[in-house]
Write a protein that holds these residues in place. Sequence first.
Motif, PDB file in Angstrom:
ATOM      1  N   VAL A  53       1.021  -1.375   0.298  1.00  0.00           N
ATOM      2  CA  VAL A  53      -0.256   0.389  -0.138  1.00  0.00           C
ATOM      3  C   VAL A  53       0.609   1.519   0.258  1.00  0.00           C
ATOM      4  CG1 VAL A  53      -1.499   1.264   1.746  1.00  0.00           C
ATOM      5  CG2 VAL A  53      -2.202  -0.879   0.912  1.00  0.00           C
ATOM      6  N   LEU A  54       2.083   0.969   0.820  1.00  0.00           N
ATOM      7  CA  LEU A  54       2.463   2.657   0.705  1.00  0.00           C
ATOM      8  C   LEU A  54       3.782   2.557   0.216  1.00  0.00           C
ATOM      9  CD1 LEU A  54       3.605   4.430   3.552  1.00  0.00           C
ATOM     10  CD2 LEU A  54       5.095   2.452   3.249  1.00  0.00           C
ATOM     11  N   ARG A  55       3.858   1.718  -0.977  1.00  0.00           N
ATOM     12  CA  ARG A  55       4.329   1.897  -2.459  1.00  0.00           C
ATOM     13  C   ARG A  55       3.752   2.387  -3.373  1.00  0.00           C
ATOM     14  NH1 ARG A  55       9.254   1.492  -4.242  1.00  0.00           N
ATOM     15  NH2 ARG A  55       8.982   1.223  -6.826  1.00  0.00           N
ATOM     16  N   ASN A  56       2.599   2.000  -3.423  1.00  0.00           N
ATOM     17  CA  ASN A  56       1.373   1.966  -4.176  1.00  0.00           C
ATOM     18  C   ASN A  56       1.122   3.675  -4.412  1.00  0.00           C
ATOM     19  OD1 ASN A  56      -0.554   0.855  -6.040  1.00  0.00           O
ATOM     20  ND2 ASN A  56       0.456  -1.284  -4.323  1.00  0.00           N
ATOM     21  N   ILE A  57       1.419   4.714  -3.039  1.00  0.00           N
ATOM     22  CA  ILE A  57       1.078   5.748  -2.975  1.00  0.00           C
ATOM     23  C   ILE A  57       2.469   6.535  -3.388  1.00  0.00           C
ATOM     24  CG2 ILE A  57       0.035   7.960  -0.875  1.00  0.00           C
ATOM     25  CD1 ILE A  57      -1.151   5.308  -0.120  1.00  0.00           C
ATOM     26  N   THR A  58       3.631   6.420  -2.842  1.00  0.00           N
ATOM     27  CA  THR A  58       4.898   6.890  -3.039  1.00  0.00           C
ATOM     28  C   THR A  58       5.286   7.180  -4.252  1.00  0.00           C
ATOM     29  OG1 THR A  58       6.084   4.866  -2.254  1.00  0.00           O
ATOM     30  CG2 THR A  58       5.736   6.900  -0.706  1.00  0.00           C
ATOM     31  N   LEU A  59       4.897   6.062  -5.506  1.00  0.00           N
ATOM     32  CA  LEU A  59       5.178   6.021  -7.090  1.00  0.00           C
ATOM     33  C   LEU A  59       4.544   6.819  -7.266  1.00  0.00           C
ATOM     34  CD1 LEU A  59       6.704   3.626  -8.537  1.00  0.00           C
ATOM     35  CD2 LEU A  59       4.788   2.855  -9.455  1.00  0.00           C
ATOM     36  N   LEU A 104       6.402  14.286  -9.352  1.00  0.00           N
ATOM     37  CA  LEU A 104       6.567  15.063  -8.392  1.00  0.00           C
ATOM     38  C   LEU A 104       8.243  15.182  -7.699  1.00  0.00           C
ATOM     39  CD1 LEU A 104       3.118  15.609  -6.330  1.00  0.00           C
ATOM     40  CD2 LEU A 104       3.691  16.760  -8.456  1.00  0.00           C
ATOM     41  N   LYS A 105       8.697  14.276  -8.418  1.00  0.00           N
ATOM     42  CA  LYS A 105      10.342  13.826  -7.928  1.00  0.00           C
ATOM     43  C   LYS A 105      10.412  14.561  -6.369  1.00  0.00           C
ATOM     44  CE  LYS A 105      11.172  14.204 -11.954  1.00  0.00           C
ATOM     45  NZ  LYS A 105      10.829  12.593 -12.744  1.00  0.00           N
ATOM     46  N   ARG A 106       9.721  13.462  -5.237  1.00  0.00           N
ATOM     47  CA  ARG A 106       9.857  13.802  -3.493  1.00  0.00           C
ATOM     48  C   ARG A 106      11.109  13.314  -3.965  1.00  0.00           C
ATOM     49  NH1 ARG A 106       3.707  14.512  -2.758  1.00  0.00           N
ATOM     50  NH2 ARG A 106       3.899  16.962  -2.933  1.00  0.00           N
ATOM     51  N   SER A 107      11.554  12.509  -3.002  1.00  0.00           N
ATOM     52  CA  SER A 107      12.432  12.121  -1.633  1.00  0.00           C
ATOM     53  C   SER A 107      12.009  10.835  -1.775  1.00  0.00           C
ATOM     54  CB  SER A 107      13.846  12.443  -0.672  1.00  0.00           C
ATOM     55  OG  SER A 107      12.271  12.785   0.196  1.00  0.00           O
ATOM     56  N   ASP A 108      12.406   9.825  -1.490  1.00  0.00           N
ATOM     57  CA  ASP A 108      11.484   8.533  -0.662  1.00  0.00           C
ATOM     58  C   ASP A 108      10.539   8.956   0.532  1.00  0.00           C
ATOM     59  OD1 ASP A 108      10.641   5.931  -1.190  1.00  0.00           O
ATOM     60  OD2 ASP A 108      12.027   5.158   0.415  1.00  0.00           O
ATOM     61  N   GLU A 109      11.540   9.844   1.318  1.00  0.00           N
ATOM     62  CA  GLU A 109      11.176  10.285   2.725  1.00  0.00           C
ATOM     63  C   GLU A 109      10.060  11.228   2.888  1.00  0.00           C
ATOM     64  OE1 GLU A 109      13.697  12.291   6.423  1.00  0.00           O
ATOM     65  OE2 GLU A 109      14.472  11.901   4.381  1.00  0.00           O
ATOM     66  N   GLU A 110       9.897  12.001   2.058  1.00  0.00           N
ATOM     67  CA  GLU A 110       8.845  12.972   2.156  1.00  0.00           C
ATOM     68  C   GLU A 110       8.164  12.161   1.366  1.00  0.00           C
ATOM     69  OE1 GLU A 110       8.604  17.545  -0.010  1.00  0.00           O
ATOM     70  OE2 GLU A 110      10.186  16.377  -1.369  1.00  0.00           O
ATOM     71  N   ALA A 111       8.152  11.524   0.583  1.00  0.00           N
ATOM     72  CA  ALA A 111       6.734  10.909   0.050  1.00  0.00           C
ATOM     73  C   ALA A 111       6.333   9.401   0.931  1.00  0.00           C
ATOM     74  CB  ALA A 111       7.271   9.909  -1.555  1.00  0.00           C
ATOM     75  N   ARG A 154      -3.571   7.728  -2.300  1.00  0.00           N
ATOM     76  CA  ARG A 154      -2.279   7.971  -3.720  1.00  0.00           C
ATOM     77  C   ARG A 154      -2.825   8.983  -4.640  1.00  0.00           C
ATOM     78  NH1 ARG A 154      -2.834   3.497  -8.176  1.00  0.00           N
ATOM     79  NH2 ARG A 154      -5.241   4.134  -8.172  1.00  0.00           N
ATOM     80  N   ALA A 155      -4.573   9.520  -4.615  1.00  0.00           N
ATOM     81  CA  ALA A 155      -5.338  10.133  -5.928  1.00  0.00           C
ATOM     82  C   ALA A 155      -4.209  11.949  -4.491  1.00  0.00           C
ATOM     83  CB  ALA A 155      -5.838  10.390  -5.653  1.00  0.00           C
ATOM     84  N   LEU A 156      -5.150  12.454  -3.199  1.00  0.00           N
ATOM     85  CA  LEU A 156      -4.891  12.673  -2.267  1.00  0.00           C
ATOM     86  C   LEU A 156      -3.491  13.496  -2.306  1.00  0.00           C
ATOM     87  CD1 LEU A 156      -7.435  12.384   0.083  1.00  0.00           C
ATOM     88  CD2 LEU A 156      -7.427  13.844  -1.781  1.00  0.00           C
ATOM     89  N   ALA A 157      -2.323  11.806  -2.928  1.00  0.00           N
ATOM     90  CA  ALA A 157      -0.795  12.303  -2.074  1.00  0.00           C
ATOM     91  C   ALA A 157       0.172  13.351  -2.772  1.00  0.00           C
ATOM     92  CB  ALA A 157      -0.589  11.448  -1.997  1.00  0.00           C
TER      93      ALA A 157
END
Length: 246
Positions: free
Chosen positions: A100-106, A112-119, A155-158
């Motif tokens: 779930v987490l990876r689905n939302i950070t991808l 958006l080029k966010r860092s892993d930590e930020e995402a 995921r959309a909201l992120a």
Amino acid sequence: MSNRPMLEIVALEKRFGSTQVLRDIHLKVPQGELVFVIGPSGSGKSTMLRCCNRLEEPSGGDILIDGRNIMAGTTRDLNRMRLQVGMVFQGFHLYPHMTVLRNITLAQRKALKRSDEEAKARAMDMLEQVGLAHKAEAYPGELSGGQQQRVAIARALALDPKVMLFDEPTSALDPELVGSVLTVMKGLKAKGMTMLVVSHEMGFARETADRVIFMDGGVVVEEGTPDEIFGAPKVERTRAFLSRVA
Ligand code: ADP
Ligand code: MG
């Protein structure tokens, strides 16, 4: 709440070959408002939503997101503006082999080029908002349909959209799972999200919608407050539709 239109559809036309599917659609969704769209199958609801981020290419007209025309500008502008329009469909389209987490950070990392930590931080905030922070490490297949749809919303909201479009978000769910998704959508509205929602959940519309649009045959037939549309529709076609679905 300002009156600024976050989403504006101006004279939208859509043809597939020689078939005209949308005709002269005008619609404004002011910031923080929820506009609810009803209409029979095939009336053009999904096509209208898909035109709002050019998943479907309009044949004519303009789409403005927070005052900016997504029909103008470069491909790069378009890609940036697409991110501002969150979409949630009937199917959840989560990657089954990712948590779930990876689905939302991808998408956050890629688009958006966010860092892993930020995402991750943003993903956890959004999972909190949809009541699923405890499922961050689960795989989609381990979740109910209602939970998967809430992950799709997170995921959309992120991606920090300015508008959220929902196309029959609860239609694929078992009845007992519908409520949890509608509750999340009510929460979003309470937080001031601008929303355009296609759904058959008339009770939700009565409670939450600022305005209701009735579409038939690719045109907006009638529009009004939930009380006006559900209580005293002016147009016969609206009345006939509502008596069929009620
Ligand atoms: P709704 O969501 O209200 O059920 P749609 O927007 O899915 O309606 O469809 C509106 C009309 O457009 C329908 O007649 C449908 O058959 C047609 N349509 C939708 N997508 C396509 C496509 N890719 N090619 C041709 N016709 C399409
Ligand atoms: Mg549809």
